[in-house]
Motif scaffolding. Structure first.
Motif, PDB file in Angstrom:
ATOM      1  N   LYS A   1       0.815  -1.218   0.000  1.00 44.81           N
ATOM      2  CA  LYS A   1       0.000   0.000   0.000  1.00 44.81           C
ATOM      3  C   LYS A   1       0.852   1.272   0.000  1.00 44.81           C
ATOM      4  O   LYS A   1       0.332   2.366  -0.228  1.00 44.81           O
ATOM      5  CB  LYS A   1      -0.936   0.008   1.202  1.00 44.81           C
ATOM      6  N   GLU A   2       2.160   1.136   0.236  1.00 49.61           N
ATOM      7  CA  GLU A   2       3.054   2.300   0.252  1.00 49.61           C
ATOM      8  C   GLU A   2       3.764   2.499  -1.084  1.00 49.61           C
ATOM      9  O   GLU A   2       4.739   3.242  -1.167  1.00 49.61           O
ATOM     10  CB  GLU A   2       4.087   2.144   1.367  1.00 49.61           C
ATOM     11  N   LEU A   3       3.259   1.873  -2.128  1.00 48.37           N
ATOM     12  CA  LEU A   3       3.936   1.903  -3.421  1.00 48.37           C
ATOM     13  C   LEU A   3       4.177   3.321  -3.923  1.00 48.37           C
ATOM     14  O   LEU A   3       5.290   3.658  -4.342  1.00 48.37           O
ATOM     15  CB  LEU A   3       3.132   1.106  -4.450  1.00 48.37           C
ATOM     16  N   SER A   4       3.157   4.170  -3.909  1.00 44.54           N
ATOM     17  CA  SER A   4       3.321   5.518  -4.464  1.00 44.54           C
ATOM     18  C   SER A   4       4.348   6.329  -3.673  1.00 44.54           C
ATOM     19  O   SER A   4       5.151   7.068  -4.250  1.00 44.54           O
ATOM     20  CB  SER A   4       1.974   6.253  -4.494  1.00 44.54           C
ATOM     21  N   GLN A   5       4.338   6.175  -2.341  1.00 46.35           N
ATOM     22  CA  GLN A   5       5.328   6.902  -1.528  1.00 46.35           C
ATOM     23  C   GLN A   5       6.737   6.368  -1.771  1.00 46.35           C
ATOM     24  O   GLN A   5       7.713   7.131  -1.785  1.00 46.35           O
ATOM     25  CB  GLN A   5       4.994   6.788  -0.038  1.00 46.35           C
ATOM     26  N   LEU A   6       6.842   5.061  -1.978  1.00 44.07           N
ATOM     27  CA  LEU A   6       8.149   4.477  -2.250  1.00 44.07           C
ATOM     28  C   LEU A   6       8.670   4.933  -3.607  1.00 44.07           C
ATOM     29  O   LEU A   6       9.856   5.253  -3.758  1.00 44.07           O
ATOM     30  CB  LEU A   6       8.087   2.951  -2.206  1.00 44.07           C
ATOM     31  N   VAL A   7       7.803   4.974  -4.611  1.00 38.26           N
ATOM     32  CA  VAL A   7       8.220   5.407  -5.943  1.00 38.26           C
ATOM     33  C   VAL A   7       8.783   6.818  -5.892  1.00 38.26           C
ATOM     34  O   VAL A   7       9.783   7.129  -6.551  1.00 38.26           O
ATOM     35  CB  VAL A   7       7.043   5.305  -6.932  1.00 38.26           C
ATOM     36  N   GLN A   8       8.164   7.676  -5.101  1.00 37.93           N
ATOM     37  CA  GLN A   8       8.683   9.035  -4.953  1.00 37.93           C
ATOM     38  C   GLN A   8      10.115   9.010  -4.398  1.00 37.93           C
ATOM     39  O   GLN A   8      11.000   9.725  -4.895  1.00 37.93           O
ATOM     40  CB  GLN A   8       7.759   9.835  -4.033  1.00 37.93           C
ATOM     41  N   SER A   9      10.366   8.173  -3.376  1.00 35.83           N
ATOM     42  CA  SER A   9      11.715   8.057  -2.810  1.00 35.83           C
ATOM     43  C   SER A   9      12.686   7.487  -3.841  1.00 35.83           C
ATOM     44  O   SER A   9      13.817   7.971  -3.984  1.00 35.83           O
ATOM     45  CB  SER A   9      11.690   7.148  -1.575  1.00 35.83           C
ATOM     46  N   MET A  10      12.235   6.460  -4.567  1.00 35.20           N
ATOM     47  CA  MET A  10      13.081   5.859  -5.598  1.00 35.20           C
ATOM     48  C   MET A  10      13.471   6.870  -6.662  1.00 35.20           C
ATOM     49  O   MET A  10      14.637   6.969  -7.055  1.00 35.20           O
ATOM     50  CB  MET A  10      12.357   4.697  -6.271  1.00 35.20           C
ATOM     51  N   GLN A  11      12.501   7.623  -7.128  1.00 36.07           N
ATOM     52  CA  GLN A  11      12.768   8.582  -8.205  1.00 36.07           C
ATOM     53  C   GLN A  11      13.777   9.635  -7.766  1.00 36.07           C
ATOM     54  O   GLN A  11      14.654  10.019  -8.545  1.00 36.07           O
ATOM     55  CB  GLN A  11      11.458   9.220  -8.663  1.00 36.07           C
TER      56      GLN A  11
ATOM     57  N   THR B   1       7.960  -0.721  -9.498  1.00 36.35           N
ATOM     58  CA  THR B   1       9.287  -0.426  -8.955  1.00 36.35           C
ATOM     59  C   THR B   1      10.375  -0.723  -9.977  1.00 36.35           C
ATOM     60  O   THR B   1      11.309   0.070 -10.144  1.00 36.35           O
ATOM     61  CB  THR B   1       9.536  -1.217  -7.658  1.00 36.35           C
ATOM     62  N   GLN B   2      10.273  -1.838 -10.686  1.00 34.16           N
ATOM     63  CA  GLN B   2      11.291  -2.158 -11.679  1.00 34.16           C
ATOM     64  C   GLN B   2      11.316  -1.137 -12.804  1.00 34.16           C
ATOM     65  O   GLN B   2      12.380  -0.849 -13.376  1.00 34.16           O
ATOM     66  CB  GLN B   2      11.063  -3.561 -12.239  1.00 34.16           C
ATOM     67  N   ALA B   3      10.153  -0.554 -13.102  1.00 35.36           N
ATOM     68  CA  ALA B   3      10.083   0.457 -14.165  1.00 35.36           C
ATOM     69  C   ALA B   3      10.784   1.750 -13.782  1.00 35.36           C
ATOM     70  O   ALA B   3      11.051   2.590 -14.653  1.00 35.36           O
ATOM     71  CB  ALA B   3       8.619   0.734 -14.514  1.00 35.36           C
ATOM     72  N   ASN B   4      11.103   1.936 -12.496  1.00 38.61           N
ATOM     73  CA  ASN B   4      11.720   3.182 -12.037  1.00 38.61           C
ATOM     74  C   ASN B   4      13.221   3.074 -11.808  1.00 38.61           C
ATOM     75  O   ASN B   4      13.826   3.979 -11.241  1.00 38.61           O
ATOM     76  CB  ASN B   4      11.028   3.650 -10.759  1.00 38.61           C
ATOM     77  N   THR B   5      13.813   1.972 -12.262  1.00 39.45           N
ATOM     78  CA  THR B   5      15.260   1.844 -12.146  1.00 39.45           C
ATOM     79  C   THR B   5      15.780   0.910 -13.228  1.00 39.45           C
ATOM     80  O   THR B   5      15.089  -0.015 -13.672  1.00 39.45           O
ATOM     81  CB  THR B   5      15.662   1.290 -10.760  1.00 39.45           C
ATOM     82  N   LYS B   6      17.024   1.147 -13.651  1.00 41.35           N
ATOM     83  CA  LYS B   6      17.697   0.224 -14.567  1.00 41.35           C
ATOM     84  C   LYS B   6      18.392  -0.894 -13.797  1.00 41.35           C
ATOM     85  O   LYS B   6      18.815  -1.884 -14.394  1.00 41.35           O
ATOM     86  CB  LYS B   6      18.742   0.992 -15.389  1.00 41.35           C
ATOM     87  N   ALA B   7      18.504  -0.709 -12.485  1.00 36.34           N
ATOM     88  CA  ALA B   7      19.202  -1.691 -11.656  1.00 36.34           C
ATOM     89  C   ALA B   7      18.310  -2.902 -11.383  1.00 36.34           C
ATOM     90  O   ALA B   7      17.096  -2.858 -11.574  1.00 36.34           O
ATOM     91  CB  ALA B   7      19.629  -1.039 -10.339  1.00 36.34           C
ATOM     92  N   ALA B   8      18.933  -3.958 -10.901  1.00 35.75           N
ATOM     93  CA  ALA B   8      18.185  -5.161 -10.537  1.00 35.75           C
ATOM     94  C   ALA B   8      17.333  -4.906  -9.297  1.00 35.75           C
ATOM     95  O   ALA B   8      17.700  -4.108  -8.424  1.00 35.75           O
ATOM     96  CB  ALA B   8      19.155  -6.307 -10.266  1.00 35.75           C
TER      97      ALA B   8
END
Length: 417
Positions: free
Chosen positions: A90-100, A130-137
């Motif tokens: 449920k924290e996906l959107s908040q995590l994506v913001q941190s990832m970006q 999450t995988q779409a927001n990084t080139k890393a594994a």
């Protein structure tokens, strides 16, 4: 008979001098400050070091050169490290913001793998986004049940009654069982996950945090090459009501394990009672100063050391993760302050960071989106929660020399033509 004028002048001067001395004596700080006084003997920093020009830490520093950090390079210069996030679906959107934020400022250059951990399986959507927001594994791990559940030696009735007492003292998350479980897991179990046993370094990343500054060197290589164990950005005081017996239990542990103390430890930082005497009093001898562990870059080998393992086992059996609200931040910080050489603890001053409501924002052209030197954008009273002045007092500011050299170099070079 009237006194001669010279005598009158001398008497007036004497009286003026007497009054001056009385006033000075009355103004002198001869009184003892009682615990709880708002004006302790140790003043806050006269100037926040984040207002000084900030460059990079000293060389050697590893940088991108050609394809040495490409995500698909099997012989890359990456070392044994991961970006680590305990997160729920449920924290996906908040995590994506941190990832970006972190991908934009650092990881798109170095492509270190992401490791996501949850106490329930990740959804297909979570993995895809999450995988779409990084080139890393990306790695998706499930916490073993035995690592997350409440230990058998915890009395559930006592835990509930203790939570009632904490709630009366305005301790947050007192009745949130999952929060207590998370604190215990982050303190002494995350590095025991079967899929992390061979991993050495990690950068902890939480949902809904911000990164503001471009970082152009490999921070994991920096930790390795400069023999650093732990890196932080924010240094705070904790809620003493939530950890009332943590320091007494620590003293019990030290009574039988004094040989584990590091020679160059940070005991003074942990036990200071000058700046926040009421905190030291309520926490029974602990200043409550701690590294805010929602950001930490660290060597897991420290947590795996005999000293830390024994310390965590002692605390775990004492039950304070559930009878009080011992957090992983004070537990990690006390252990580092006691069992590690304080020179191996690094302030990542150059990494701009925010976890509401606190900032680490340096004065650097590489930083955008935060105000240099701002510690909080919350109420003014939150500024007193900053424990960096004590860290600098007892440990020192490792950046002082580097910042002075950076400033001197800028002056010598002059403005670009």
């Amino acid at each position: 008979m009237a006194m001669p004028k010279p005598i009158r002048l001398l008497a007036a001067a004497t009286m003026a001098l007497f009054l001056f001395l009385v006033i000075q004596i009355m103004r002198s700080p001869t009184t003892v400050k009682l615990p709880g006084s708002n004006d302790g003997k140790v003043e806050d920093m006269a100037r926040d070091p984040n207002l000084d020009d900030t460059g990079e830490p000293p060389e050697p520093l590893w940088r991108v050169s050609g394809h040495n950090y490409d995500p698909d390079n099997p012989d890359s210069d990456r070392i044994n490290a991961t970006l680590l996030s305990l997160v729920r679906n449920k924290e996906l959107s908040q995590l994506v913001q941190s990832m970006q934020d972190l991908e934009r400022t650092w990881n798109h250059k170095f492509n270190y793998p992401w490791t996501f951990i949850n106490d329930e399986p990740f959804t297909a959507e979570f993995k895809q986004v999450t995988q779409a927001n990084t080139k890393a594994a990306c790695n998706y791990l499930l916490i073993p049940k035995e690592h997350w559940e409440i230990p058998s030696w915890i009395n559930q009735d006592l835990m509930h009654e203790s939570a009632n007492i904490l709630e009366e003292q305005d301790v947050q998350y007192a009745h949130m069982q999952s929060y207590h479980q998370m604190c215990r897991w982050n303190s002494g179990l995350f590095y025991k996950h079967p899929d992390l046993l061979d991993t050495q370094y990690y950068w902890r990343v939480e949902p809904n945090v911000h990164f503001f500054c471009d970082v152009d060197y490999d921070v994991f290589r920096y930790m390795h090459d400069h023999n650093k164990t732990y890196g932080f950005t924010v240094n705070l005081y904790d809620s003493p009501q939530s950890i009332a017996t943590l320091w007494p239990e620590t003293i019990k542990f030290l009574a039988a394990n004094n040989h584990l103390l590091a020679e160059n430890n940070a005991m003074n930082w942990l036990t200071d009672k000058e700046r926040r005497p009421e905190h030291n009093h309520k926490a029974n001898g602990y200043s409550t100063c701690h590294f805010w562990s929602n950001f930490e870059i660290a060597d897991m080998n420290f947590w795996r050391s005999p000293a830390y393992e024994a310390y965590f086992e002692h605390l775990d059996r004492a039950g304070g993760f559930f009878y009080e609200r011992w957090g992983d931040a004070p537990v990690h910080s006390i252990a580092l302050g006691l069992f590690e050489d304080k020179s191996k603890i690094h302030w990542f001053k150059d990494i701009g960071y925010q976890h509401i409501p606190f900032f680490n924002c340096p004065n650097s052209p590489k930083c955008k989106g935060c105000v240099k030197g701002r510690f909080t954008d919350g109420e003014a009273w939150l500024n007193k929660e900053d424990c960096r002045p004590n860290w600098f007092k007892f440990v020192g500011n490792e950046w002082s020399a580097a910042d002075s050299m950076s400033e001197a170099a800028a002056i010598a070079t002059g403005p670009a033509s």
